[in-house]
Design an enzyme around this catalytic site. Sequence first.
Site, PDB file in Angstrom:
ATOM      1  N   SER A   1       0.726  -1.144  -0.104  1.00 27.12           N
ATOM      2  CA  SER A   1      -0.220   0.011   0.074  1.00 27.12           C
ATOM      3  C   SER A   1       0.893   1.165   0.120  1.00 27.12           C
ATOM      4  O   SER A   1       2.175   1.248  -0.497  1.00 27.12           O
ATOM      5  CB  SER A   1      -1.003  -0.059   1.347  1.00 27.12           C
ATOM      6  OG  SER A   1      -1.969   0.980   1.153  1.00 27.12           O
ATOM      7  N   ASN A   2       0.342   2.375   0.259  1.00 21.96           N
ATOM      8  CA  ASN A   2       1.087   3.660   0.436  1.00 21.96           C
ATOM      9  C   ASN A   2       0.762   4.604   1.404  1.00 21.96           C
ATOM     10  O   ASN A   2      -0.407   4.064   2.193  1.00 21.96           O
ATOM     11  CB  ASN A   2       0.868   4.365  -1.157  1.00 21.96           C
ATOM     12  CG  ASN A   2      -0.474   4.619  -1.299  1.00 21.96           C
ATOM     13  OD1 ASN A   2      -0.940   5.474  -0.680  1.00 21.96           O
ATOM     14  ND2 ASN A   2      -0.986   3.875  -2.293  1.00 21.96           N
TER      15      ASN A   2
END
Length: 396
Positions: free
Chosen positions: A209-210
């Site tokens: 993810s980020n």
Amino acid sequence: MLKGKHIILGVTGSIAAYKSAVLCRLLVSAGAEVKVVMTELAKQFITPLTMATLSKNPILVEFFNPENGEWNSHVKLGEWADLYLIAPATANTMAKMATGVADNLLLTTYLSARCPVAVAPAMDLDMYAHVATQRNMERLKQDGVHIIEPGSGFLASGLVGKGRMAEPQDILDAVVALFDEKKKSLEGKHFLVTAGATIEPIDPVRFISNHSSGKMGYAVAESLAERGAKVTLVSGRTSLATPKGVDMVDVLSAEQMYEACNAVFEQTDGAVMCAAVADYTPQTVADEKLKKGDGDMSIALKRTKDIAASLGEKKGSRVLVGFAMETQNERENAQSKLERKNFDFIVLNSLRTEGAGFRGDTNVVTLIDKCGAEELPLMSKREVAERIVDKIETIL
Ligand code: CTP
């Protein structure tokens, strides 16, 4: 009624300035925060002490404080305000506004104001009826200034006719109506907003993810909904509460976001693509938790679908807005995304700027379209959202 609204009250040199005191009190009682800017002549009609006491803020008259040199920034003032209300507005001030003269703080603030502007004219009947005044007011209307019509009756000159400033209560009603009008400006429209980070599963436990918090996208959704639009918010993982009046579609992966967006886009009037979508996802997702071995490991990734580009292909007359988060060659990269994804405009965040980026409540952005770039100063994400929605309205 006006809770949380920032209003600059401009007072010019007219006998009607005595009514500005009552107006100021009404605005404050309605919940607005008021800062008063006066011209030199206005001080002869009503004292700064009266206006400072009623507005609970120091009065601004000059560009700087002559005692300590402190600068009164008309630019910051113009950015702070949700409304600039000039009451009373003399024929002289309106003439200067119509031609862009900037010889006092009240006028430079007008030229810097990005918010709606309203004027309540006050003058003698002949001055009001004069073709020059009428021409200037027409010009101001064309420039988007709201005119709060003066009433008819006894004038300070002893004459009877049209020119006396509208009563404070009527001005307050006009101000409230103005905010309501802004609120409802997108009624009947439908927008799609994407927000937050996508989650690309590796196995039942891990994912890629980020750092996106979703704050910017949620602020855009909230701003659109407040102006009366129907909003479908397709959101990746965030820890934010659903904004009021928004239809929420929760997704995890880029693929799910792609499906959700494409299912709704054609029924909308446009989309704002704020989500930080993973560009790559694991080629395969393990059914069971991957156990560690002694050596290193690598994960094969495949490209995800570009959601914005897919909407860009079938955009038609819809408005499509993108975001670009860049760390180098910002303008060039944003420009190329604008063209590649068929955006009407793109909001460029530079991670190199202090106050901009992922988790904070503020942002520093540049709005880029085919005609050029507009750099916005540091502002809250909510204010950035308002500016984005203002630009969408201009395009619509
Ligand atoms: N976007 C999208 N779907 C993707 C990737 C991006 O809808 N799969 C949208 C983002 O929401 C944003 C815009 O496209 O509005 C730009 O995203 P960004 O990741 O910055 O651009 P990329 O095209 O992925 O380019 P790069 O990763 O090379 O910077």
